[in-house]
Design an enzyme around this catalytic site. Structure first.
Site, PDB file in Angstrom:
ATOM      1  N   GLU A  18       3.443   7.490   4.690  1.00 19.62           N
ATOM      2  CA  GLU A  18       2.776   7.016   3.514  1.00 19.62           C
ATOM      3  C   GLU A  18       2.074   7.975   2.814  1.00 19.62           C
ATOM      4  OE1 GLU A  18       3.340   4.831   1.242  1.00 19.62           O
ATOM      5  OE2 GLU A  18       4.116   2.799   2.444  1.00 19.62           O
ATOM      6  N   ASN A 148       0.875  -2.063  -3.170  1.00 18.14           N
ATOM      7  CA  ASN A 148       1.890  -0.891  -3.271  1.00 18.14           C
ATOM      8  C   ASN A 148       1.907  -0.550  -4.844  1.00 18.14           C
ATOM      9  OD1 ASN A 148       2.465   0.392  -0.997  1.00 18.14           O
ATOM     10  ND2 ASN A 148       3.351  -1.520   0.001  1.00 18.14           N
ATOM     11  N   ASP A 198       7.807  -0.688  -2.762  1.00 20.32           N
ATOM     12  CA  ASP A 198       6.833   0.022  -2.005  1.00 20.32           C
ATOM     13  C   ASP A 198       6.101   1.160  -2.768  1.00 20.32           C
ATOM     14  OD1 ASP A 198       5.568   1.378   0.259  1.00 20.32           O
ATOM     15  OD2 ASP A 198       7.007   0.665   1.493  1.00 20.32           O
TER      16      ASP A 198
END
Length: 294
Positions: A18, A148, A198
């Site tokens: 991430e 997100n 996401d």
């Protein structure tokens, strides 16, 4: 689904990749393996990747100046010395709530840093989106489950974000000079179908590029919410993109193998790797974070 040229950046697999970021001055990309407490540093000119072990679970960073970064971690925001990696606590982040950790984050063109938190087990409504503005944390939105897709229009007048379980991409008007909201969030796009929204980034023309976890792709949306492109990613759980390269012409996309058993990993042989895609568009430099009024 489009298939564009793609390369693998390094051989390291991320449990939960991430928070990718890019510094054009040094041509260096950064990203995290949140669950394994690792920070990756890739000098794109040489292709080498350095792995930094962290004492805390961290999820995002932004540059303060050439020599220092602000690291977003489970219990606080830390100044990080780029050369030596030394961490110094700048400000606590929900340090009184051990049930949460940091997640997605991105800097507004004004230098204000939007930062999301979530429950460690993705507990419903446990998270919050904060904004670090003028050295002070402002609480923007609470009762978020998985924040997100935090990103901003090039002119700084619009912010985007999602609460991933809802699969709704939101837009909200913000003050370009402060990065703080001046309106209420409204749904820009409701995703139906495979995977979930996401991490995201905005290109130079204002298209919103959003990774779709569980669907092996990155989608591009217009500022009015139309999905206009879908690029294939070689791993099922694509997690977050950022534009990299001296001309911002490549899209770095992280991925993860979180929650995948042995059979699932075998069926997804490039799980957890980090990729460089050639989308045929250009991004823009990420702003530096401002830690005070100066």
């Amino acid at each position: 689904m489009e298939r564009v040229p793609v390369a693998v950046l390094g051989e390291h697999r991320c449990h939960l990749g991430e928070g990718p970021a890019y510094d054009a001055a040094s041509d260096t990309a950064w990203w995290f393996d949140i669950l394994e407490r690792r920070l990756f540093e890739a000098r794109l000119g040489s292709g080498g990747v350095v792995v930094h072990t962290l004492p805390v679970m961290a999820s995002a960073l932004a540059y303060v100046d050439d020599g220092s970064q602000l690291l977003v971690a489970e219990d606080g925001l830390y100044r990080r010395d780029v050369a030596g990696g030394r961490l110094t606590l700048f400000l606590p982040l929900e340090a009184d709530n051990p049930a949460t950790r940091s997640n997605d984050a991105r800097v507004h063109p004004s230098g204000t840093f939007w930062i999301g938190t979530m429950g460690r087990q993705a507990e419903a409504g446990a998270g919050t989106i904060h904004a670090l503005q003028g050295g002070v944390l402002h609480r923007l939105y609470d009762r978020i489950t998985i924040p997100n897709a935090i990103c901003f229009a090039p002119d700084g007048a619009t912010a985007y974000f999602t609460d991933s379980p809802t699969n709704r991409l939101f837009r909200v008007a913000v003050d370009p000079s402060t990065g703080l909201p001046v309106g209420e969030p409204a749904t820009l796009h409701q995703h139906d179908g495979a995977g979930g929204l996401d991490g995201a980034v905005v290109d130079a023309e204002g298209l919103i590029w959003c990774a779709r976890w569980g669907a092996a792709c990155v989608d591009a949306y217009t500022p009015v919410g139309d999905r206009v492109r879908t690029l294939a990613v070689p791993a099922l759980q694509a997690s977050c993109p950022v534009f990299v390269g001296r001309d911002f012409g490549r899209l770095l996309v992280t991925s993860a193998y979180e929650g995948m058993d042995a059979a699932a990993r075998e069926a997804d042989p490039q799980h957890g790797l980090t990729f460089l895609l050639d989308p045929g568009v250009r991004g823009r430099p990420e702003p530096r974070v401002r830690l005070g009024d100066g």
